[in-house]
Design an enzyme around this catalytic site. Structure first.
Site, PDB file in Angstrom:
ATOM      1  N   ASP A  49      48.675  45.144  26.420  1.00 52.13           N
ATOM      2  CA  ASP A  49      47.395  44.966  25.728  1.00 52.13           C
ATOM      3  C   ASP A  49      46.790  46.302  25.299  1.00 52.13           C
ATOM      4  OD1 ASP A  49      46.760  45.866  28.244  1.00 52.13           O
ATOM      5  OD2 ASP A  49      45.414  44.221  28.751  1.00 52.13           O
ATOM      6  N   THR A  60      48.849  45.642  39.518  1.00 52.77           N
ATOM      7  CA  THR A  60      49.831  46.388  38.719  1.00 52.77           C
ATOM      8  C   THR A  60      51.015  46.864  39.567  1.00 52.77           C
ATOM      9  OG1 THR A  60      48.468  48.353  39.044  1.00 52.77           O
ATOM     10  CG2 THR A  60      48.191  47.178  36.960  1.00 52.77           C
ATOM     11  N   GLU A  96      40.428  53.685  42.220  1.00 49.51           N
ATOM     12  CA  GLU A  96      39.911  52.579  41.410  1.00 49.51           C
ATOM     13  C   GLU A  96      38.391  52.532  41.503  1.00 49.51           C
ATOM     14  OE1 GLU A  96      41.819  50.643  39.261  1.00 49.51           O
ATOM     15  OE2 GLU A  96      43.086  52.324  39.833  1.00 49.51           O
ATOM     16  N   ARG A 134      38.555  37.190  29.203  1.00 47.53           N
ATOM     17  CA  ARG A 134      37.459  37.436  28.252  1.00 47.53           C
ATOM     18  C   ARG A 134      37.831  37.171  26.798  1.00 47.53           C
ATOM     19  NH1 ARG A 134      35.584  43.230  29.071  1.00 47.53           N
ATOM     20  NH2 ARG A 134      37.395  43.492  30.427  1.00 47.53           N
ATOM     21  N   TYR A 151      58.842  17.455 -10.721  1.00 50.04           N
ATOM     22  CA  TYR A 151      59.166  16.666  -9.525  1.00 50.04           C
ATOM     23  C   TYR A 151      59.081  15.195  -9.880  1.00 50.04           C
ATOM     24  CZ  TYR A 151      58.793  15.202  -4.610  1.00 50.04           C
ATOM     25  OH  TYR A 151      59.000  14.621  -3.384  1.00 50.04           O
ATOM     26  N   GLN A 175      56.044  37.508  36.889  1.00 49.91           N
ATOM     27  CA  GLN A 175      55.186  37.868  38.023  1.00 49.91           C
ATOM     28  C   GLN A 175      54.255  36.703  38.269  1.00 49.91           C
ATOM     29  OE1 GLN A 175      52.029  40.576  37.331  1.00 49.91           O
ATOM     30  NE2 GLN A 175      51.809  41.166  39.464  1.00 49.91           N
TER      31      GLN A 175
HETATM   32  C1  UD1 Z   1      44.418  49.550  35.737  1.00 49.18           C
HETATM   33  C2  UD1 Z   1      44.508  50.785  36.635  1.00 49.18           C
HETATM   34  C3  UD1 Z   1      43.289  51.695  36.387  1.00 49.18           C
HETATM   35  C4  UD1 Z   1      43.237  52.062  34.916  1.00 49.18           C
HETATM   36  C5  UD1 Z   1      43.219  50.805  34.066  1.00 49.18           C
HETATM   37  C6  UD1 Z   1      43.319  51.170  32.611  1.00 49.18           C
HETATM   38  C7  UD1 Z   1      45.622  49.989  38.625  1.00 49.18           C
HETATM   39  C8  UD1 Z   1      45.467  49.582  40.038  1.00 49.18           C
HETATM   40  N1  UD1 Z   1      44.524  50.367  38.011  1.00 49.18           N
HETATM   41  O1  UD1 Z   1      43.243  48.850  36.090  1.00 49.18           O
HETATM   42  O2  UD1 Z   1      43.415  52.860  37.168  1.00 49.18           O
HETATM   43  O3  UD1 Z   1      42.084  52.842  34.664  1.00 49.18           O
HETATM   44  O4  UD1 Z   1      44.351  49.980  34.384  1.00 49.18           O
HETATM   45  O5  UD1 Z   1      43.138  50.023  31.841  1.00 49.18           O
HETATM   46  O6  UD1 Z   1      46.726  49.983  38.091  1.00 49.18           O
HETATM   47  N2  UD1 Z   1      48.789  43.359  34.916  1.00 49.18           N
HETATM   48  C9  UD1 Z   1      49.897  42.618  35.263  1.00 49.18           C
HETATM   49  N3  UD1 Z   1      49.943  42.041  36.491  1.00 49.18           N
HETATM   50  C10 UD1 Z   1      48.929  42.174  37.378  1.00 49.18           C
HETATM   51  C11 UD1 Z   1      47.803  42.931  37.016  1.00 49.18           C
HETATM   52  C12 UD1 Z   1      47.768  43.513  35.786  1.00 49.18           C
HETATM   53  O7  UD1 Z   1      50.842  42.485  34.477  1.00 49.18           O
HETATM   54  O8  UD1 Z   1      49.046  41.619  38.468  1.00 49.18           O
HETATM   55  C13 UD1 Z   1      48.750  43.973  33.590  1.00 49.18           C
HETATM   56  C14 UD1 Z   1      47.638  43.407  32.743  1.00 49.18           C
HETATM   57  O9  UD1 Z   1      48.126  42.351  31.933  1.00 49.18           O
HETATM   58  C15 UD1 Z   1      47.227  44.590  31.891  1.00 49.18           C
HETATM   59  C16 UD1 Z   1      47.519  45.780  32.797  1.00 49.18           C
HETATM   60  O10 UD1 Z   1      48.445  45.338  33.754  1.00 49.18           O
HETATM   61  O11 UD1 Z   1      48.026  44.720  30.753  1.00 49.18           O
HETATM   62  C17 UD1 Z   1      46.259  46.335  33.454  1.00 49.18           C
HETATM   63  O12 UD1 Z   1      45.635  45.334  34.193  1.00 49.18           O
HETATM   64  P1  UD1 Z   1      44.072  45.347  34.358  1.00 49.18           P
HETATM   65  O13 UD1 Z   1      43.701  44.307  35.362  1.00 49.18           O
HETATM   66  O14 UD1 Z   1      43.424  45.304  33.021  1.00 49.18           O
HETATM   67  O15 UD1 Z   1      43.792  46.805  34.907  1.00 49.18           O
HETATM   68  P2  UD1 Z   1      43.252  47.244  36.298  1.00 49.18           P
HETATM   69  O16 UD1 Z   1      44.251  46.896  37.346  1.00 49.18           O
HETATM   70  O17 UD1 Z   1      41.874  46.780  36.458  1.00 49.18           O
END
Ligand code: UD1
Ligand code: MG
Length: 462
Positions: free
Chosen positions: A107, A83, A156, A15, A389, A77
């Site tokens: 972030d 996560t 979630e 986004r 110069y 990764q």
């Molecule tokens: C995650 C949490 C959710 C929480 C939310 C808060 C999980 C499963 N869920 O949601 O409970 O309310 O954060 O924002 O953890 N990232 C990686 N690798 C991945 C996926 C994500 O590095 O494979 C990083 C992203 O860059 C970001 C963070 O993890 O900085 C969160 O990822 P995002 O997809 O925004 O969060 P959700 O998994 O939807």
């Protein structure tokens, strides 16, 4: 207690609609990731691991170049399977000797060291501690499912029942856990859920099943746990960040005309009775001494401004040093190496670069001083320039104390103007001018009596 910090930074940030990896966008002039890395450093983390994925090369290069990020280890990764999967990649880089592991997001830039210190304290080497926040609109976030005071699970949004979706307490993504337990739990994660992702949040149910305490701590504000997913959110956090800096300065006595129109992208320190008008931007390291006043819409970078200095509107300054009671601007430009003594005056549309001006020297209008040493009380006329110069090399101009340079002069460097010399307006000076004398170097003025203007030839008729 020795600490591992894992910073998740592999996500795409669709986004943002930007070619720049999301965590490299900036708040207050510092990348989102650098804010988080600095927080890890402030906590005294023994090891910091950054999980990279999207734009990994750029993110890793940026970390390596940053003072706080240089010590971080990066793990890749690829692909990004959630996560929990990100955490699986980080496990081998964790130091087992560090009893606690803290998870932060690259972030979520404004998380405070005080809040996460509290969370690490709650984990205390034995509990799983979650940072949570109550949101008016919890849509999309993991919900904190409790039985009384005890946390039972994080569900979630996409997996939640209607009743669970009504819960307003959400998981921020930030947790602290005993390293050994976290390792074991993370290896056991599955992707049996609505998104076919490995959820780090599933460790909560594992802890509960083992009877390990799961404790929730509330964030101090929604702002400190807010993530950046879009340009709108980036701008909102930028304003929140600037507001906090403005308030800290005002609490220290700085008078800001409008804290909503004020930006510091670096470190601004101020003495007493400093006043700053609207729309100013301070970059790098800037110091404003007692009684300094900064007019509207100035951009000031890496500069030191002395006591009682008046900087008028629309002045631009980079790597300048300004002595006490000097007056600068409006519309002045001070470039690197501008070193102005006490009570110097630099007026509108005057550019100064790599030049020293001694006490009381004045260049008030439309002028250029480059690679110049200007003595005390020199008056440098409107429209005069140093030609520093020659097309290949830069040369110095030296102007002795009390010299008076007329308007529209060109001082062709290297050249020295003696003390107390006067240079007639319109002169091009390419030889040293002796002290105390009037030097003029321009064509003599002549008048022709009886001279007539040419006339148009009479029109031919017929
Ligand atoms: C995650 C949490 C959710 C929480 C939310 C808060 C999980 C499963 N869920 O949601 O409970 O309310 O954060 O924002 O953890 N990232 C990686 N690798 C991945 C996926 C994500 O590095 O494979 C990083 C992203 O860059 C970001 C963070 O993890 O900085 C969160 O990822 P995002 O997809 O925004 O969060 P959700 O998994 O939807
Ligand atoms: Mg996701």
């Amino acid at each position: 207690m020795a600490l591992n910090v894992v910073i998740m930074a592999a996500g795409k940030g669709t986004r943002m609609k930007s070619a720049l990896p999301k965590v490299l966008h900036r708040i207050g002039g510092t990348s989102l990731l650098d804010h988080v890395v600095r927080t890890a450093a402030a906590l005294g983390a023994a090891r910091t691991v950054v999980v990279t994925g999207h734009g990994a090369e750029q993110v890793e290069a940026s970390l390596a170049a940053s003072p706080a990020g240089g010590a971080a280890r990066c793990v890749r990764q690829e692909p990004q399977l959630g996560t929990g999967h990100a955490m699986q990649q980080a496990l081998p880089a964790l130091d087992d000797a560090n009893a606690t592991t803290l998870v932060l997001y690259g972030d979520v830039p404004l998380i405070s060291a005080a809040t996460v210190r509290r969370l690490v304290g709650t984990s205390a080497g034995r509990a799983l501690a979650l940072l949570t926040v109550e949101l008016d609109d919890p849509n999309g976030y993991g919900r904190i499912v409790r039985e009384g005071a005890h946390v039972r699970a994080i569900v979630e949004h996409k997996d939640a029942t209607a009743a669970q979706r009504a819960i307003r307490e959400t998981y921020t993504g930030i947790m602290a856990a005993p390293t050994a337990l976290l390792k074991r739990w993370v290896m056991a994660l599955s992707n049996d859920n609505a998104q076919r992702e490995y959820y780090l949040t599933d460790v909560v149910a594992m802890a509960v099943a083992e009877g390990v305490p799961v404790l929730a701590e509330h964030a101090a504000s929604a702002t400190e746990v807010a993530g950046v997913n879009s340009p709108r959110q980036l701008a909102e956090l930028e304003r929140a960040f600037q507001r906090a800096q403005a308030e800290a300065l005002m609490d220290a006595g700085v008078r800001l005309a409008d804290p909503a129109r004020f930006d510091v992208r670096g470190a601004l320190s101020c003495g007493e009775d400093v006043e700053i008008d609207v729309g100013c931007i301070f970059e790098g390291t800037v110091h404003l001494a007692d009684g300094a006043r900064i007019g509207a819409h100035c951009v000031i970078r890496d500069s030191r401004i002395g006591e009682g200095v008046l900087v008028q509107a629309f002045t631009h300054m980079n790597q300048a040093v300004i002595g006490p009671r000097a007056e600068i601007g409006p519309f002045a430009r001070l470039r690197p190496g501008a070193d102005l003594g006490p009570e110097v005056h630099i007026g509108n549309f005057v550019e100064v670069k790599n030049s020293t001006l001694a006490a009381g020297a004045k260049a008030n209008h439309l002028a250029y001083l480059g690679d110049t040493t200007v003595g005390a009380r020199v008056n440098y006329g409107a429209g005069s320039i140093t030609a520093n110069y020659d097309g290949a090399n830069k040369h110095r101009t030296v102007i002795g104390a009390d010299a008076h340079i007329g308007s529209n002069c060109v001082l062709v460097a290297p050249v020295t103007i003696g003390e107390g010399a006067t240079i007639g307006g319109g002169s091009t000076i390419n030889k040293d001018a002796p002290p105390g004398q009037l030097t003029i170097a321009r064509a003599r003025q002549v008048s022709y009596a009886g001279w007539e203007r040419p006339k148009k030839a009479p029109k031919k008729s017929g």
